[in-house]
Design a protein around this motif. Sequence first.
Motif, short mmCIF file in Angstrom:
data_model
loop_
_atom_site.label_atom_id
_atom_site.label_comp_id
_atom_site.label_asym_id
_atom_site.label_seq_id
_atom_site.Cartn_x
_atom_site.Cartn_y
_atom_site.Cartn_z
N TYR A 395 0.86 -1.18 0.00
CA TYR A 395 0.00 0.00 0.00
C TYR A 395 0.90 1.23 0.00
O TYR A 395 1.44 1.64 1.04
CB TYR A 395 -0.91 -0.01 1.23
CG TYR A 395 -2.27 -0.62 0.96
CD1 TYR A 395 -2.40 -1.76 0.16
CD2 TYR A 395 -3.43 -0.08 1.49
CE1 TYR A 395 -3.64 -2.32 -0.09
CE2 TYR A 395 -4.67 -0.64 1.24
CZ TYR A 395 -4.77 -1.76 0.45
OH TYR A 395 -6.00 -2.31 0.19
N ASP A 397 0.38 4.32 -0.20
CA ASP A 397 0.01 5.54 0.51
C ASP A 397 0.55 5.51 1.94
O ASP A 397 0.52 6.55 2.63
CB ASP A 397 -1.51 5.74 0.53
CG ASP A 397 -2.26 4.57 1.14
OD1 ASP A 397 -1.87 3.41 0.88
OD2 ASP A 397 -3.24 4.80 1.87
N ILE A 444 -2.22 2.16 -4.89
CA ILE A 444 -1.93 3.58 -4.67
C ILE A 444 -3.24 4.29 -4.39
O ILE A 444 -3.98 4.69 -5.29
CB ILE A 444 -1.21 4.20 -5.88
CG1 ILE A 444 0.08 3.43 -6.18
CG2 ILE A 444 -0.90 5.67 -5.62
CD1 ILE A 444 0.78 3.89 -7.45
N TRP A 445 -3.56 4.43 -3.11
CA TRP A 445 -4.76 5.17 -2.68
C TRP A 445 -4.37 6.64 -2.55
O TRP A 445 -3.35 6.98 -1.97
CB TRP A 445 -5.28 4.62 -1.36
CG TRP A 445 -5.65 3.18 -1.43
CD1 TRP A 445 -4.95 2.11 -0.97
CD2 TRP A 445 -6.83 2.65 -2.05
NE1 TRP A 445 -5.62 0.94 -1.24
CE2 TRP A 445 -6.78 1.24 -1.90
CE3 TRP A 445 -7.93 3.21 -2.70
CZ2 TRP A 445 -7.78 0.39 -2.40
CZ3 TRP A 445 -8.92 2.37 -3.18
CH2 TRP A 445 -8.84 0.99 -3.04
N THR A 446 -5.22 7.53 -3.07
CA THR A 446 -4.77 8.91 -3.28
C THR A 446 -5.45 9.94 -2.38
O THR A 446 -5.48 11.13 -2.72
CB THR A 446 -4.97 9.32 -4.76
OG1 THR A 446 -6.37 9.26 -5.08
CG2 THR A 446 -4.19 8.41 -5.69
N HIS A 448 -4.32 11.36 0.06
CA HIS A 448 -3.32 12.37 0.42
C HIS A 448 -2.36 12.66 -0.73
O HIS A 448 -1.27 13.18 -0.52
CB HIS A 448 -2.56 11.92 1.66
CG HIS A 448 -3.47 11.47 2.76
ND1 HIS A 448 -4.41 12.31 3.33
CD2 HIS A 448 -3.61 10.27 3.38
CE1 HIS A 448 -5.09 11.64 4.25
NE2 HIS A 448 -4.63 10.41 4.29
N MET A 449 -2.78 12.34 -1.96
CA MET A 449 -1.97 12.59 -3.15
C MET A 449 -2.79 13.45 -4.10
O MET A 449 -3.56 12.94 -4.90
CB MET A 449 -1.56 11.28 -3.83
CG MET A 449 -0.83 10.33 -2.93
SD MET A 449 -0.39 8.79 -3.79
CE MET A 449 -0.31 7.66 -2.41
N TYR A 458 5.14 9.09 -3.67
CA TYR A 458 4.71 7.92 -2.93
C TYR A 458 5.01 6.62 -3.67
O TYR A 458 5.28 5.59 -3.05
CB TYR A 458 3.21 8.01 -2.64
CG TYR A 458 2.84 8.88 -1.47
CD1 TYR A 458 2.79 8.36 -0.18
CD2 TYR A 458 2.52 10.22 -1.64
CE1 TYR A 458 2.44 9.15 0.90
CE2 TYR A 458 2.17 11.03 -0.56
CZ TYR A 458 2.14 10.48 0.71
OH TYR A 458 1.79 11.26 1.78
#
Length: 537
Positions: A395, A397, A444-446, A448-449, A458
């Motif tokens: 993960y 993130d 890639i969970w976004t 905070h992106m 990241y």
Amino acid sequence: MLLPRPTTATYGHGTFLLDESTRIHASGATAETAHWLQSVLRPATGLPLPLTGQAGTGLTLALDPELPAEGYRLHCGPDGVTITGADSAGVFYGCQTLRQLLPAETYRAAPVPGVAWKIRYGTVQDAPRFRWRGTMLDVARHFMPKPQLLRFIDLLALHRINTLHLHLTDDQGWRVQIMRHPRLTEAGAWRRESQRGAAPDAPGDQRPHGGYYTQDDLREIVAYAAQRHITVVPEIDVPGHSQAAIAAYPELGVSGEQLETGTRWGINSNILNAEESTLTFFYEVLDEVMDLFPAPFVGIGGDECPTEQWDADPRTQELIRQRGLADSAELRSWFLGRLGRHLAQRGRRVFAWDEILEGEAPRDTLVASWRGMTGARTAARRGYDVIACPDDLVYLDYRQSELESEPIPFGVPLTLADAYDFDPVPDGLTETQQARIVGGQANIWTEHMDSPRTVDYYAFPRLCAIAEALWSNADRDFEDFQERLRTHLRRLDALGVEYRRVDGPMPWQTRPGVPGKTSSRVAWAEFIDTLVAPIKT
């Protein structure tokens, strides 16, 4: 200094020089890859590299079906470079290796004077370990515009990633145009603000966010990826993580009340109702999705679906009784099963998170095991195919170190070394069960992106490590990887990738004052263990 590490690589004395006389020899099934090779070598070298179907000195692309699937053999000698692939994908990967054998300046987008475009004599023989070498990109939380998504696809192809799992819908945004239900993007593709940070009491940023891909965009994205031997797998997340859809069409919700597109991160209690009309709505959504994405799998989510609204709703409880179900947990399985049957009628298979194992999953479901490796073991033992994506290893993130300067530090520390240790095959399985592990992927969970350059930070170089874990054999040598990575980072520099440096973030990559939400590995493992208790076998 190749990355991912090839099966074998031997080098001799001497080099072959690309110059004005160099031609690319290809025909038939290799011609498309030859055109791609021209497109990536010409900008920096300034060489014409004309394509010819005749044999001769230069760069030769050929097929040999006796090689392993997606495998290739690259040989460089006085007569040039010959790349022989088992199939068109193998030829393409051999060409990616050719780029790495050239100077790093090859990756620049304009002529670089004074560089000798030399390739050392030698032979590289290679083939992948896993069929599914994936990356999940969440474009629902923060939208990635099409040009940047195409760039990201090129970066995946560089690392031999062959599957892009697009997380297209969630509480905070709906990113795929659906002609029969236009408000999904008219209303659901934007939100009035985003949560700033990971803490429960984090404020909103008071900044609208939105965007979506038109159907023409998605056809282009799918075709662009296919030219690079990447399959794009769409995900429409239901029955939880659906507030954006409910905001567009309130009748899809349990209460029927008008909601806004979600602005907060985390698990959301607003879920879809279980009416036949809601299923029909999503049949129509999935029909258009299948028309756009030829992938054999379609993601339907199934994760993080709290059932409090169903439990408290008289109408839902009536539906449970009418359908002969025991409770809301069985209703979730029934709902996902109905969608699975609809997909099967079009020859597609369900791709879902490991929560689907908490009930009766469609027989041909491909299970994404994210809550550690319990889902992978359970699914394989029950006869399901598995994609391993354990959160504590892939993960991306999650924070990259214990440094206070890490931007919005979230989850457990997931270092480059941790990512390199990823092995999709869990212990405790028989040989037959191990064969059910078809591969793995980074997620890639976004939340905070909020920009493509933040995704760069990241993702890289941890994605380089995961790509090698999915391509190369099971042997691990982190010191050797680090040495090869130092050379590889020069290629990423040439491409403008804003990766995380070994000593931490650059000043502009930090987010001072924005709160995170961290955990120790021990505490996190205990938490995950409680989540997977219903599926342990």
